[in-house]
Design an enzyme around this catalytic site. Structure first.
Site, PDB file in Angstrom:
ATOM      1  N   GLN A  49       0.844  -1.196   0.000  1.00  0.00           N
ATOM      2  CA  GLN A  49       0.000   0.000   0.000  1.00  0.00           C
ATOM      3  C   GLN A  49       0.880   1.248   0.000  1.00  0.00           C
ATOM      4  O   GLN A  49       1.115   1.847   1.044  1.00  0.00           O
ATOM      5  CB  GLN A  49      -0.896  -0.025   1.245  1.00  0.00           C
ATOM      6  N   PHE A  50       1.387   1.642  -1.173  1.00  0.00           N
ATOM      7  CA  PHE A  50       2.278   2.805  -1.230  1.00  0.00           C
ATOM      8  C   PHE A  50       1.590   4.094  -0.795  1.00  0.00           C
ATOM      9  O   PHE A  50       2.241   5.043  -0.364  1.00  0.00           O
ATOM     10  CB  PHE A  50       2.890   2.962  -2.626  1.00  0.00           C
ATOM     11  N   THR A  51       0.262   4.145  -0.858  1.00  0.00           N
ATOM     12  CA  THR A  51      -0.458   5.371  -0.501  1.00  0.00           C
ATOM     13  C   THR A  51      -0.386   5.692   0.989  1.00  0.00           C
ATOM     14  O   THR A  51      -0.808   6.777   1.400  1.00  0.00           O
ATOM     15  CB  THR A  51      -1.926   5.314  -0.957  1.00  0.00           C
TER      16      THR A  51
END
Length: 150
Positions: free
Chosen positions: A78-80
């Site tokens: 989950q890079f966000t």
């Protein structure tokens, strides 16, 4: 590294209409990686997550770990989690590591966690457009950040 830990009754991740990971009662982990992350971050998070007393005991008190409860784990990249909105309203993801850096770290995190808890940890597909479904149990949601260890 940042990990959002959600205690769930069930969770799944789907890519292109195909379920690629699912669990019953356990923990859904949303995992974000920065370029500065390494083995020390992985080790701290694995230790913290595997020993986290987040499940209810017979008295209804959150006093049991993953192994004590016999719970499952699903991990999703989950890079966000490293979104910043300091300038304007469009999120910037400049703190998130590029895929060529974050994928090996995410894979090592999953492998280390699997070893620590003694069972496989299903995942989504790294970098894919994933749909994550969950039933949050409690709800219980905890944010862990290896840059801010307690």
């Amino acid at each position: 590294m940042r990990v959002v830990v959600q205690r769930v009754s069930e969770a799944s991740v789907t890519v292109a209409g195909e379920v690629c990971g699912e669990i019953g009662a356990g923990l859904l982990l949303l995992v974000g990686v920065e370029e500065v992350d390494g083995q020390q971050d992985i080790d701290w998070l694995v230790r913290k997550i595997s020993q986290l007393r987040i499940f209810n005991d017979a008295a209804g008190v959150m006093n049991l770990s993953l192994q004590e409860k016999g719970a499952e784990v699903l991990a999703v990249s989950q890079f966000t989690l490293f979104a910043s909105t300091r300038k304007g309203n469009r999120p910037s993801y400049s703190r998130a590591a590029r895929g060529d850096i974050s994928r090996p770290i995410f894979d090592q995190f999953v492998a280390s966690l699997s070893q620590a808890i003694g069972c496989a940890v299903p995942t989504g597909i790294f970098g894919a457009d994933m749909q994550v479904a969950l039933v949050n149990d409690g709800p219980v949601t905890i944010l862990l950040d290896s840059r801010e260890p307690e």
